[in-house]
Design an enzyme around this catalytic site. Structure first.
Site, PDB file in Angstrom:
ATOM      1  N   TYR A 109       1.012  -1.288   0.131  1.00  0.00           N
ATOM      2  CA  TYR A 109      -0.090  -0.064   0.006  1.00  0.00           C
ATOM      3  C   TYR A 109       0.941   1.106  -0.023  1.00  0.00           C
ATOM      4  O   TYR A 109       1.893   1.243   0.761  1.00  0.00           O
ATOM      5  CB  TYR A 109      -0.801   0.116   1.152  1.00  0.00           C
ATOM      6  CG  TYR A 109      -2.059  -0.807   1.301  1.00  0.00           C
ATOM      7  CD1 TYR A 109      -2.883  -0.492   0.088  1.00  0.00           C
ATOM      8  CD2 TYR A 109      -2.280  -1.684   2.238  1.00  0.00           C
ATOM      9  CE1 TYR A 109      -4.134  -1.507   0.182  1.00  0.00           C
ATOM     10  CE2 TYR A 109      -3.392  -2.328   2.092  1.00  0.00           C
ATOM     11  CZ  TYR A 109      -4.337  -2.361   1.125  1.00  0.00           C
ATOM     12  OH  TYR A 109      -5.606  -3.153   1.221  1.00  0.00           O
ATOM     13  N   ASP A 149      -6.667  -0.661  -5.800  1.00  0.00           N
ATOM     14  CA  ASP A 149      -8.081  -0.497  -5.692  1.00  0.00           C
ATOM     15  C   ASP A 149      -8.545   0.014  -4.513  1.00  0.00           C
ATOM     16  O   ASP A 149      -9.754  -0.107  -4.069  1.00  0.00           O
ATOM     17  CB  ASP A 149      -8.668  -1.676  -6.131  1.00  0.00           C
ATOM     18  CG  ASP A 149      -8.435  -2.814  -5.065  1.00  0.00           C
ATOM     19  OD1 ASP A 149      -7.574  -2.481  -4.188  1.00  0.00           O
ATOM     20  OD2 ASP A 149      -8.526  -4.194  -5.381  1.00  0.00           O
ATOM     21  N   HIS A 202     -10.347  -6.991  -5.010  1.00  0.00           N
ATOM     22  CA  HIS A 202     -10.143  -7.186  -3.343  1.00  0.00           C
ATOM     23  C   HIS A 202     -10.886  -8.113  -2.756  1.00  0.00           C
ATOM     24  O   HIS A 202     -11.454  -7.885  -1.567  1.00  0.00           O
ATOM     25  CB  HIS A 202     -10.421  -5.800  -2.993  1.00  0.00           C
ATOM     26  CG  HIS A 202      -9.277  -5.478  -1.885  1.00  0.00           C
ATOM     27  ND1 HIS A 202      -8.231  -4.458  -2.181  1.00  0.00           N
ATOM     28  CD2 HIS A 202      -9.108  -5.530  -0.512  1.00  0.00           C
ATOM     29  CE1 HIS A 202      -7.608  -4.155  -0.849  1.00  0.00           C
ATOM     30  NE2 HIS A 202      -7.845  -5.001  -0.091  1.00  0.00           N
TER      31      HIS A 202
HETATM   32  C1  LIG Z   1      -9.043 -10.454   5.318  1.00  0.00           C
HETATM   33  C2  LIG Z   1      -8.622 -10.006   4.275  1.00  0.00           C
HETATM   34  C3  LIG Z   1      -7.749  -9.000   4.373  1.00  0.00           C
HETATM   35  C4  LIG Z   1      -7.142  -8.551   2.881  1.00  0.00           C
HETATM   36  N1  LIG Z   1      -6.374  -7.462   3.039  1.00  0.00           N
HETATM   37  C5  LIG Z   1      -5.669  -7.092   1.696  1.00  0.00           C
HETATM   38  C6  LIG Z   1      -4.429  -6.266   1.813  1.00  0.00           C
HETATM   39  O1  LIG Z   1      -4.208  -5.675   2.869  1.00  0.00           O
HETATM   40  N2  LIG Z   1      -3.936  -5.754   0.656  1.00  0.00           N
HETATM   41  C7  LIG Z   1      -4.649  -6.078  -0.450  1.00  0.00           C
HETATM   42  O2  LIG Z   1      -4.292  -5.851  -1.561  1.00  0.00           O
HETATM   43  N3  LIG Z   1      -5.402  -7.115  -0.659  1.00  0.00           N
HETATM   44  C8  LIG Z   1      -6.147  -7.572   0.531  1.00  0.00           C
HETATM   45  N4  LIG Z   1      -7.151  -8.341   0.407  1.00  0.00           N
HETATM   46  C9  LIG Z   1      -7.542  -9.034  -0.710  1.00  0.00           C
HETATM   47  C10 LIG Z   1      -6.821 -10.359  -1.065  1.00  0.00           C
HETATM   48  O3  LIG Z   1      -5.582 -10.231  -1.203  1.00  0.00           O
HETATM   49  C11 LIG Z   1      -7.527 -11.102  -2.324  1.00  0.00           C
HETATM   50  O4  LIG Z   1      -7.458 -10.182  -3.369  1.00  0.00           O
HETATM   51  C12 LIG Z   1      -8.886 -11.514  -1.837  1.00  0.00           C
HETATM   52  O5  LIG Z   1      -8.769 -12.309  -0.587  1.00  0.00           O
HETATM   53  C13 LIG Z   1      -9.181 -12.817  -3.033  1.00  0.00           C
HETATM   54  O6  LIG Z   1     -10.613 -13.135  -2.774  1.00  0.00           O
HETATM   55  P1  LIG Z   1     -10.829 -14.402  -1.982  1.00  0.00           P
HETATM   56  O7  LIG Z   1     -10.714 -14.196  -0.606  1.00  0.00           O
HETATM   57  O8  LIG Z   1     -12.104 -14.699  -2.335  1.00  0.00           O
HETATM   58  O9  LIG Z   1      -9.989 -15.325  -2.367  1.00  0.00           O
HETATM   59  C14 LIG Z   1      -7.829  -8.834   1.705  1.00  0.00           C
HETATM   60  C15 LIG Z   1      -8.581 -10.036   1.729  1.00  0.00           C
HETATM   61  C16 LIG Z   1      -8.984 -10.487   2.863  1.00  0.00           C
HETATM   62  C17 LIG Z   1     -10.247 -11.595   2.923  1.00  0.00           C
END
Ligand SMILES: Cc1cc2nc3c(=O)[nH]c(=O)nc-3n(C[C@H](O)[C@H](O)[C@H](O)COP(=O)(O)O)c2cc1C
Length: 414
Positions: free
Chosen positions: A158, A186, A275
């Protein structure tokens, strides 16, 4: 140290959760990724469950991410020698045992005291790539220290409003041996995540990246994202490329136009993702975006040396195969590994990875392919894709928690 306020309270839900933990199924009874989600929903603290499971607004995109995979069907070929199946591939030039990776998620300690160390250790043992998140609850250097020889980690960045801090982070990540930087594009602000917002009691002991002055009154998501720089734009890539020689990828691309721009700005690749449905509701499923991105890149001859990854809603080996057939180089998975980690620690994450690998092997054999490079659009029937109607999805429906309305006080009759 308690992780959430609710750990200190004794509500009937907490008591039931402790009973559930004692009576949870053995790891040997986990047959698919949903099994971990089911156990997590019934055992982990509600603050963790709400933060992990939440999507944005009405969670239309969260559900669509997964449902989109159910609108593609296979065209399997037969009478081929499929005795030996190989799932290895190369991602950003490094060989890895499987075409999926652990995507970046934050706040692992909400679900397990060892937090993201579980993910690093399991990824090392199973030879899969881990994308380490800026918001991991274990310091990045500890996660780098926990790597075994040859293990690949990527870093999800980030961009902080304090650009000097971002510069130092990138330099450290490169020095500590990460193999790629994925800039999340995003999230100029946190999505409207209502399940999470209803968990307002974040213990001050939970470390929040970005300093001590974040707003903690609207759930974990808002508390941790308020430092992200909303001025981030294409020209900043020029600056970032002066800091590091590492491959730069953009995580959060959702149109062919931005995919083309990323390639033209010299990125090494992109992640098609919304995301996990946590940002803009009614964003399209990444699988749908993939179908327009690959032809657009090819048309402009930008598809060589440019890797397209995808994540969101992937829960089965067949989901992974579908994305790869349509041109993705690798597939990210987020929540399922958090659920596996929170319920069974390192062994849980390993088991989840093994299940996916085993689903991949059997599905490749039944599809009539023996290696990842043989996959292509000729194996996909997308006749029902754009109808947006899907077959009933029993396992998803069982673990999906509908959004709630505010609770009335005790005397109310509804
Ligand atoms: C609890 C949680 C925290 C996340 N934190 C971040 C983050 O800090 N930065 C980011 O780029 N994506 C974050 N994501 C998105 C994940 O990298 C990923 O894009 C997403 O979980 C994929 O979908 P799925 O959970 O259905 O597999 C997060 C997702 C979850 C569920």
């Amino acid at each position: 140290m308690s992780l959430t306020k609710e750990n200190d309270s004794t509500t009937p839900e907490d008591e039931q959760r402790l009973v559930n933990i004692k009576n949870k199924p053995d790891l040997s009874q986990m047959y698919n990724l949903y099994d971990f989600e089911y156990v997590a929903r019934n055992t982990i603290p509600s603050t963790a469950w709400n933060f992990y499971s939440t999507g944005a607004d009405d969670e239309i995109t969260l559900r669509e991410n997964h449902a989109s995979y159910h609108r593609l069907f296979f065209k399997p070929r037969v009478m081929r020698d499929v005795s030996k199946i190989e799932t290895w591939t190369t991602l950003l030039g490094k060989r890895t045992s499987a075409p999926f990776y652990i995507s970046a998620t934050g706040f692992g300690k909400l679900g397990h005291p060892d937090g993201e160390l579980n993910l690093t250790r399991a990824a090392g043992k199973e030879d899969v790539v881990q994308m380490v998140g800026t918001l991991a609850s274990i310091p990045f250097d500890d996660l780098a220290d926990a790597r075994i020889d040859g293990q690949t980690q990527w870093y999800q960045l980030y961009v902080n409003s304090d650009r000097e801090l971002t510069k130092r982070t990138i330099e450290n990540v490169e020095k500590r041996g990460c193999k790629g930087i994925f800039i999340t594009v995003d999230a100029p602000q946190a999505g409207n995540r209502e399940k999470d917002m209803r968990s307002k009691t974040i213990d001050q002991d939970v470390k929040v990246a970005g300093g001590e002055h974040n707003d903690r009154s609207h759930g974990v998501s808002v508390a941790v994202t308020s430092y992200i720089d909303p001025t981030l734009n294409w020209e900043d890539l020029v600056w970032i490329k002066t800091i590091t020689k590492l491959p730069i990828l953009l995580k959060g691309i959702q149109t062919a136009e931005d995919a083309v721009l990323a390639a033209q700005y010299g990125c090494h690749g992109i992640v098609l993702t919304n995301h996990g449905g946590r940002q803009l509701d009614f964003s399209r499923a990444p699988l749908e975006v993939l179908m327009e991105v690959m032809p657009a890149l090819k048309e402009k001859n930008l598809d060589k040396n440019f890797e397209v990854f995808i994540d969101g809603g992937v829960r089965r080996g067949t989901d992974i195969l579908k994305a790869l057939c349509l041109g993705a180089k690798g597939v990210g998975i987020g929540r399922p590994f958090l659920y596996a980690m929170s319920t069974y620690g390192v062994e849980g994450v390993q088991k989840a990875i093994q299940l996916l690998k085993s689903e991949l092997v059997s599905s490749m054999r039944l599809l009539g392919v023996t290696s990842i490079d043989q996959l292509g659009p000729q194996y996909i029937d997308h006749n029902s894709f754009f109808s947006r109607s899907v077959p009933a999805d029993k396992l998803f429906d069982k673990v999906y928690q509908p959004l709630a309305n505010p609770p009335f006080k005790s005397e109310a009759r509804l």
